[in-house]
Structure formats: structure tokens, C-alpha cells
Design an enzyme around this catalytic site. Structure first.
Site: not given
Ligand code: GRF
Length: 208
Positions: A19, A97-98, A114, A116
Site C-alpha cells: 500500500n 499490526m498494532r 487506516n 482494512h
Molecule cells: C493490507 O491488506 C491492509 O488492508 C492491512 O494490512 C495489509 C498491508 O499490506 N491493514 P501491505 O503491507 O500494504 O502490502
């Protein structure tokens, strides 16, 4: 437009950073009028840090401390300090992840976003694409939302549906959701930093 007047974004991520990569491409193509001033990860050697370094963007590992699901107080202050030092006006979570706690939310009120991988409020929390497969829904998708004290509970800014196909595995579904994320996230950030989204409580209103 000179760099100095572009809004500054700080990115937090724990994973590969796809992302973040999409956000960078959108900036480079001139579509997203912003600059990434710092990238922070709670995972040493995370792909997202390498990607930042490869683009000459300051990249920092911050040791998260003793908790599994959140940052300890010291880690939280280090992150806030780094973001502030680098002038971040927006904090963009890209696979972080936190859960962020009070001090963070107070330092950047209404400024933390964020993405999701589900259509919230369905399937908050971990491995949302697997939850969708297990439940048997026909559509899932991705959601960009403001961050509040809860887990994936903040005001929803935008959503994109993704069909669940009969032959989907959790992995194939996750891959297609991610492709939607790479389009949705930069588009929402563009609207947000340009002041085209107004938030009132649980509702976000877009000026087109
Ligand atoms: C994504 O699927 C996002 O929705 C979630 O974590 C993942 C991150 O993927 N929160 P990346 O590190 O951007 O490839």
C-alpha cells in the site's frame, strides 16, 4: 508545486508495504499532492522500510516493547517524536499490526487513517479475508477509515466491494482485495489532504 507546500504524510507499517508502494506511485505520477516524510515500522527488516530507503525516505525501526498488540509507552513516544520531527501532518497506517493508544490519538487528533481488508463493520481484526471466506459472504472488500480507540471502528471514509468467487482461497481473495486497496487508499488520501472530506461524528462527507 514546490515540495515545501505539499502536505507531509508519516507512514506506519509492519509488512511488505504494497500500500505504501501504491501511495508512492500516486505521488510520483502527480496524482496525490503530498510527500512522505518518514516511514516507521515495529518490525525490524520489514519490507516497507527497505522500500522507503530505496526511495531515500527516512526509514526507522522502533522496537515495540513488551506488548503483543500495541506499542509500549516508550515506543509510542518514539514514534510520535519521529513523526513530529519529520513534520508529519497526517499519519497513514499501511499494514500496521498494532492498536494505537491515547497518546497517539491525542498527538494527531482526526489525522490518523487506516485501510482494512473488509467491508467494515464486517470482519474487523486479523485476517479479515479469511474471516470472509469462512463466513461465506459473496462480497467483501476494503475500507479506509479514521483511527479511533477501537479496533477498526473509526469513521468510514470510503469502501470498495470485491466479489468472493466460488474458487477463491483466502490467498487469492486477499490478492484481489489488495489490488482494490492500491487504488482506493491513494484516492482517499488525495481527497483528505486536499480538504475534500469533512467528518461529522460517524459520517464522512465528500466534496466532489
Ligand atoms: C493490507 O491488506 C491492509 O488492508 C492491512 O494490512 C495489509 C498491508 O499490506 N491493514 P501491505 O503491507 O500494504 O502490502
Amino acid at each position: 508545486m514546490g515540495d515545501e507546500i505539499l502536505p507531509k504524510i508519516g507512514i506506519l507499517g509492519s509488512g511488505k508495504g504494497s500500500n505504501f508502494g501504491a501511495i508512492l506511485r500516486s505521488i510520483q505520477s502527480g496524482d496525490l499532492p503530498a510527500q512522505v516524510s518518514v516511514v516507521i515500522s515495529d518490525v525490524e527488516g520489514a519490507g516497507i522500510l527497505d522500500l522507503a530507503a530505496a526511495h531515500n525516505i527516512p526509514a526507522h525501526f522502533v522496537a515495540p516493547g513488551k506488548f503483543r498488540a500495541r506499542l509500549d509507552e516508550e515506543a509510542e513516544s518514539s514514534c510520535i517524536r519521529l513523526l513530529t520531527e519529520h513534520g508529519a501532518q497526517w499519519v497513514v497506517l499501511a499494514g500496521f499490526m498494532r492498536v494505537l493508544k491515547g497518546a497517539f490519538l491525542e498527538a494527531f487528533p482526526e489525522r490518523i487513517v487506516n485501510i482494512h481488508p473488509s467491508l467494515l463493520p464486517s470482519f474487523p481484526g486479523l485476517r479479515a479475508w479469511e474471516q470472509a471466506c469462512d463466513y461465506g459472504v459473496k462480497y467483501t472488500g476494503c475500507t479506509v477509515h479514521m483511527v479511533d480507540r477501537g479496533i477498526d471502528t473509526g469513521t468510514i471514509l470510503a469502501q470498495e466491494p470485491v466479489p468472493v468467487l466460488d474458487n477463491d482461497t483466502p490467498d487469492s481473495l486477499h490478492q484481489r482485495i489488495q489490488q482494490s486497496e492500491w487504488i482506493l487508499y491513494p484516492a482517499v488520501l488525495k481527497a483528505l489532504v486536499s480538504g475534500r472530506i469533512t467528518i461529522r461524528g460517524r459520517n464522512a462527507f465528500w466534496k466532489r
